[in-house]
Write a protein that holds these residues in place. Structure first.
Motif, PDB file in Angstrom:
ATOM      1  N   PHE A   1      44.883  44.969  32.577  1.00 46.23           N
ATOM      2  CA  PHE A   1      43.612  45.623  32.903  1.00 46.23           C
ATOM      3  C   PHE A   1      42.572  45.107  31.915  1.00 46.23           C
ATOM      4  O   PHE A   1      42.556  45.507  30.744  1.00 46.23           O
ATOM      5  N   SER A   2      41.732  44.204  32.395  1.00 46.79           N
ATOM      6  CA  SER A   2      40.746  43.562  31.524  1.00 46.79           C
ATOM      7  C   SER A   2      39.457  44.372  31.531  1.00 46.79           C
ATOM      8  O   SER A   2      38.787  44.482  32.554  1.00 46.79           O
ATOM      9  N   ILE A   3      39.113  44.941  30.372  1.00 38.89           N
ATOM     10  CA  ILE A   3      37.863  45.686  30.247  1.00 38.89           C
ATOM     11  C   ILE A   3      36.815  44.844  29.519  1.00 38.89           C
ATOM     12  O   ILE A   3      35.774  45.356  29.105  1.00 38.89           O
ATOM     13  N   GLY A   4      37.110  43.549  29.371  1.00 36.12           N
ATOM     14  CA  GLY A   4      36.174  42.609  28.770  1.00 36.12           C
ATOM     15  C   GLY A   4      35.695  41.592  29.788  1.00 36.12           C
ATOM     16  O   GLY A   4      35.979  41.694  30.990  1.00 36.12           O
ATOM     17  N   PRO A   5      34.977  40.569  29.326  1.00 34.50           N
ATOM     18  CA  PRO A   5      34.356  39.621  30.251  1.00 34.50           C
ATOM     19  C   PRO A   5      35.353  38.692  30.926  1.00 34.50           C
ATOM     20  O   PRO A   5      36.409  38.366  30.382  1.00 34.50           O
ATOM     21  N   ALA A   6      34.990  38.263  32.122  1.00 36.84           N
ATOM     22  CA  ALA A   6      35.761  37.245  32.841  1.00 36.84           C
ATOM     23  C   ALA A   6      35.253  35.883  32.378  1.00 36.84           C
ATOM     24  O   ALA A   6      34.291  35.338  32.916  1.00 36.84           O
TER      25      ALA A   6
ATOM     26  N   ARG B   1      45.947  31.574  31.127  1.00 36.85           N
ATOM     27  CA  ARG B   1      47.373  31.803  30.857  1.00 36.85           C
ATOM     28  C   ARG B   1      47.755  33.244  31.183  1.00 36.85           C
ATOM     29  O   ARG B   1      48.794  33.511  31.789  1.00 36.85           O
ATOM     30  N   ILE B   2      46.911  34.173  30.762  1.00 43.68           N
ATOM     31  CA  ILE B   2      47.223  35.586  30.965  1.00 43.68           C
ATOM     32  C   ILE B   2      47.214  35.926  32.449  1.00 43.68           C
ATOM     33  O   ILE B   2      48.105  36.634  32.952  1.00 43.68           O
ATOM     34  N   ARG B   3      46.231  35.421  33.181  1.00 39.63           N
ATOM     35  CA  ARG B   3      46.188  35.671  34.628  1.00 39.63           C
ATOM     36  C   ARG B   3      47.463  35.175  35.308  1.00 39.63           C
ATOM     37  O   ARG B   3      48.008  35.830  36.206  1.00 39.63           O
ATOM     38  N   ALA B   4      47.931  34.004  34.876  1.00 47.28           N
ATOM     39  CA  ALA B   4      49.121  33.431  35.499  1.00 47.28           C
ATOM     40  C   ALA B   4      50.396  34.157  35.095  1.00 47.28           C
ATOM     41  O   ALA B   4      51.405  34.095  35.810  1.00 47.28           O
ATOM     42  N   ALA B   5      50.368  34.862  33.959  1.00 47.00           N
ATOM     43  CA  ALA B   5      51.589  35.460  33.419  1.00 47.00           C
ATOM     44  C   ALA B   5      51.899  36.830  34.007  1.00 47.00           C
ATOM     45  O   ALA B   5      53.042  37.289  33.919  1.00 47.00           O
ATOM     46  N   VAL B   6      50.907  37.502  34.595  1.00 48.09           N
ATOM     47  CA  VAL B   6      51.104  38.902  34.975  1.00 48.09           C
ATOM     48  C   VAL B   6      51.215  39.058  36.488  1.00 48.09           C
ATOM     49  O   VAL B   6      50.793  38.194  37.258  1.00 48.09           O
ATOM     50  N   HIS B   7      51.760  40.184  36.872  1.00 52.31           N
ATOM     51  CA  HIS B   7      51.877  40.502  38.297  1.00 52.31           C
ATOM     52  C   HIS B   7      50.492  40.655  38.926  1.00 52.31           C
ATOM     53  O   HIS B   7      50.251  40.204  40.051  1.00 52.31           O
ATOM     54  N   ALA B   8      49.585  41.318  38.186  1.00 54.91           N
ATOM     55  CA  ALA B   8      48.220  41.506  38.691  1.00 54.91           C
ATOM     56  C   ALA B   8      47.266  41.570  37.505  1.00 54.91           C
ATOM     57  O   ALA B   8      47.566  42.207  36.494  1.00 54.91           O
ATOM     58  N   PHE B   9      46.138  40.886  37.659  1.00 54.56           N
ATOM     59  CA  PHE B   9      45.089  40.891  36.644  1.00 54.56           C
ATOM     60  C   PHE B   9      43.908  41.665  37.233  1.00 54.56           C
ATOM     61  O   PHE B   9      43.316  41.250  38.230  1.00 54.56           O
ATOM     62  N   HIS B  10      43.568  42.790  36.627  1.00 53.35           N
ATOM     63  CA  HIS B  10      42.526  43.674  37.153  1.00 53.35           C
ATOM     64  C   HIS B  10      41.244  43.486  36.336  1.00 53.35           C
ATOM     65  O   HIS B  10      41.212  43.820  35.146  1.00 53.35           O
ATOM     66  N   ASP B  11      40.198  42.960  36.957  1.00 59.97           N
ATOM     67  CA  ASP B  11      38.895  42.814  36.288  1.00 59.97           C
ATOM     68  C   ASP B  11      38.189  44.168  36.315  1.00 59.97           C
ATOM     69  O   ASP B  11      37.706  44.604  37.365  1.00 59.97           O
TER      70      ASP B  11
END
Length: 767
Positions: free
Chosen positions: A428-433, A441-451
């Motif tokens: 759960f990214s509460i910072g900038p895209a 790397r983080i986007r590819a590593a997780v099941h879901a990346f939530h902006d």
């Protein structure tokens, strides 16, 4: 006609609102009023109704001089004195009226309200309670609202909320009571409840400036600067110079990262009221957000210099931290003494992160964190279903730093290594895209990346609910970009403090904290509100595939002398306190020709450090500043130095891991708190406990001795190089399995209905 007829005619004019005619009629009757009481009183009241308070007072006082025990007359006189802002005299007059007629309700109400206006809250509360005890008529919504204001002034916030709700029970359309109740909810950390109640009130009853101001502040507390800006702008449309609305607008614009606009608004507010502590603190925040640390420190300093009342603020601590970032140590000892004393007495707020930087005192760190939570996030946590007893654990990491940042670099490899059969991992990214390589790397590593940067709290909570999280992990704590309100509301049935903040959150809604036996030694649990979970080695994750670039790197390229001994510290400037710098200058003095290689973080710090070296008799040229390079080169250039010198009370954390990973030994002296013990934890996991010393004297002596003994230092470097491929510090697969065991134990306890309890994870070597 009888003799009373002219007086009745004058009274009729008075009651009809024909005040000028009534006043002329009363004046004609004055010569015949031998007692000098009745006509003077009526004339005074008519003049007061017309707006001529000074003349009214003369006539009422003339009447009171002839009838000193007339309670109603004394009450009227007190009202005029109060309207003329002569409140001490009004108080004395109301007291005389009450002495003459203890049951005169108006005089008692006026006395209580006048005390409230003077800020004498304890006396005002006693006066309101006396009215209640006497069961006098007139205890309406205004009475309860004013009594609530007295309680609020005494920081009896729960009691004040009850009084404001009593007012609303009598008059559901009372805007003042609604606004005051909303403010109390916010002071109790229940901003979500406040905003919901105020929004409903505005829809049903309409808005007032007071309601909109409190609503705007509540929206800011919920990290919703856009809607908050709309509320403040609505107030300013009716009053363009409204001080609180201008301040709120500046804060909202800062939250929207519109810093120049924010500063323009706040500067205008400060010009109107140069003594506004709130506006100066907000201006400091805006300057800090745009990375103008000198201007921020000046604004905080101006705010801290202005006397304040019972309600505490953090201006002094923010000033001290701003100066630390610039390595400006002006009056630092006096400031720390004042902050420590104020925090102990409960008279000053000490923000949690600033507390870590200024004091090596874990008990103080807990008090600062608990007060911050109590003031900002004390609302009830949502009731959530317990975690699933079997199947994949749904794990949600929350951070504002999923990017090229220390936290991003540390967490990326762990996310890649999580067992996907056992864990479903969400970010759960509460910072900038940013789209940078680390975020990729983080986007590819997780099941879901939530902006989630621009999502309101309710929307983020809805995403967490949809993901069905079992465990939520806060990677920010009280560091930049945090959204503690999400965890206060409840993202998951189990919530964990990990990595981003090296101290307790002071929050009962955080169940566990990830640590190890060095950063939180056995017996130190009393300084934590979380249950402490100790990993078998360092609690800090690292990257076993870190890219260390060495090709083409040379001392000459970075301005370092080829043959000199190079001491190094790449810690942030706010970690460099004068005690550490004094030690460094003595070390340089004892090692001829040596230099100190520091991070070039900001121009004021560079300038001040050079001046500080000169003031201590050291050539400023012996300080060499490292500019920014890409991450791989940054890691590689550590090898150009000979010895990394750590700081206290806030150690090297990521910077120590970077140095050790590049083969550079780190010398540290551990403190008492987590923030000051991380480097010792890393050195133990790297097999270099000999580089952990127990006193300031040993720290200086060891640095000087190593500089004078190349063979001894070379042996340490060789031991580190030999250990790197297999030591626990850089065995990230091993780290991943161990922390997964910690998460599994947390899940199992919660699924079985058992409360959080600290435990130690047994080592699980290998992957």
């Amino acid at each position: 006609m009888s003799a009373a007829d002219p007086l009745q005619a004058a009274l009729a004019l008075h009651q009809a609102g024909r005040l000028d005619e009534a006043i002329r009629a009363y004046r004609r009757l004055l010569p015949a009023d031998r007692g000098g009481v009745q006509v003077n009183r009526l004339l005074g009241l008519a003049m007061f109704a017309r707006g001529d308070g000074a003349a009214a007072l003369r006539h009422l006082q003339a009447a009171a001089a002839r009838a000193p025990r007339d309670a109603a007359l004394l009450n009227d006189t007190g009202n005029v004195l109060r309207a003329l802002a002569r409140r001490p005299e009004a108080l004395a007059t109301f007291r005389r009226a009450i002495e003459a007629a203890p049951g005169l309700a108006d005089a008692r109400f006026n006395l209580a309200d006048c005390l409230l206006e003077l800020g004498r809250h304890a006396e005002a509360l006693d006066a309101y309670d006396a009215i209640a005890a006497l069961r006098l008529p007139g205890m309406d919504a205004d009475f309860h609202n004013n009594r609530g204001a007295a309680l609020a002034g005494l920081d009896r916030v729960e009691d004040a909320l009850g009084a404001f709700r009593a007012a609303l029970a009598l008059d559901p359309a009372h805007p003042g009571a609604a606004a005051n109740a909303g403010e109390m909810l916010q002071r109790l950390g229940r901003s979500r409840e406040s905003v919901e109640a105020l929004t409903a009130f505005v829809r049903q009853r309409g808005a007032t400036p007071g309601l909109l101001l409190v609503l705007g502040q509540g929206l800011l507390n919920l990290d919703l600067p856009g809607p908050a800006l709309e509320a403040f702008d609505a107030v300013l449309r009716g009053d363009a110079a409204h001080e609180q609305a201008l301040q709120g607008r500046g804060a909202a614009l800062t939250g929207l990262k519109r810093h120049e606009e924010a500063l323009a608004v706040l500067d205008a507010a400060i010009r109107r009221n140069p003594s506004s502590r709130a506006a100066l603190v907000l201006a400091g925040n805006a300057h800090a957000a745009r990375k103008d640390i000198e201007a921020a420190a000046v604004a905080y300093s101006r705010a801290a210099a202005i006397p304040h009342g019972r309600r505490p603020d953090a201006a002094l601590a923010m000033m001290a931290y701003g100066r630390l970032r610039a390595c400006d140590w002006t009056a630092l000892d006096a400031t720390r003494a004042r902050l420590r004393g104020g925090a102990a007495a409960g008279t000053d707020v000490l923000p949690p992160f600033e507390a870590l930087c200024l004091f090596d005192d874990p008990a103080l760190h807990r008090r600062a964190a608990e007060r911050h939570i109590r003031d900002n996030h004390a609302g009830p946590r949502r009731a959530l279903r317990p975690p699933r007893q079997a199947g994949r654990i749904r794990l949600g990491y929350v951070s504002g730093e999923f990017r090229e940042h220390a936290v991003g670099h540390l967490i990326a490899r762990l996310l890649e290594l999580h067992d996907r059969d056992a864990f479903e991992v969400h970010a759960f990214s509460i910072g900038p895209a940013t789209g940078d390589a680390v975020q990729g790397r983080i986007r590819a590593a997780v099941h879901a990346f939530h902006d989630c940067e621009r999502l309101p709290e309710d929307a983020v909570l809805a995403r967490a609910d949809a993901a069905g999280l079992d465990i939520a992990v806060d990677l920010n704590g009280f560091t930049g970009g945090s959204r503690t309100a999400l965890f206060a509301a409840g993202l998951a049935p189990v919530q964990v403090n990990f990595l981003g903040y090296p101290g307790t959150m002071g929050a009962r809604f955080i169940d566990y904290a990830i640590a190890d036996a060095v950063v939180v030694p056995p017996g130190a649990e009393a300084d934590w509100t979380e249950a402490v979970v100790r990993l078998p080695h360092a609690a800090l994750p690292t990257d076993d595939r870190r890219p260390v670039a060495t090709e083409g790197l040379s001392r000459a390229r970075f301005g370092l002398p080829e043959d000199a001994f190079v001491f190094c510290c790449f810690n942030n400037t706010h970690k460099i306190l004068p005690e550490a710098f004094d030690a460094w200058m003595r070390i340089l003095g004892a090692v001829p020709g040596s230099v100190l290689w520091l991070r070039e973080e900001n121009a004021p710090a560079t300038r001040n450090l050079r001046a500080a070296a000169a003031a201590r008799g050291v050539d400023p040229a012996r300080l060499v500043f490292a500019g920014r390079v890409d991450f791989a080169e940054h890691l590689g250039r550590h090898a150009l130095a000979d010895l990394f010198l750590d700081t206290l009370p806030y150690n090297a954390h990521t910077t120590a891991a970077d140095a050790l990973g590049a083969g550079l030994p780190v010398l540290t002296r551990p403190g008492r708190a987590f923030a000051g013990r991380v480097a010792a934890s890393l050195l133990q996991a790297a097999g270099l406990l000999g580089m952990v010393v127990d006193s300031a004297e040993a720290y200086e002596a060891t640095a000087i001795a190593l500089a004078a003994d190349p063979a001894r230092l070379g042996a340490i470097r060789a031991a580190l190089a030999a250990a790197l491929p297999s030591c626990p510090l850089f065995d990230t697969p091993r780290y991943a399995r161990n922390i997964e065991r910690a998460f599994r134990e947390m899940r199992d306890r919660a699924a079985a209905g058992r409360p959080p309890e600290g435990f130690t994870v047994a080592d699980l070597p290998g992957a």
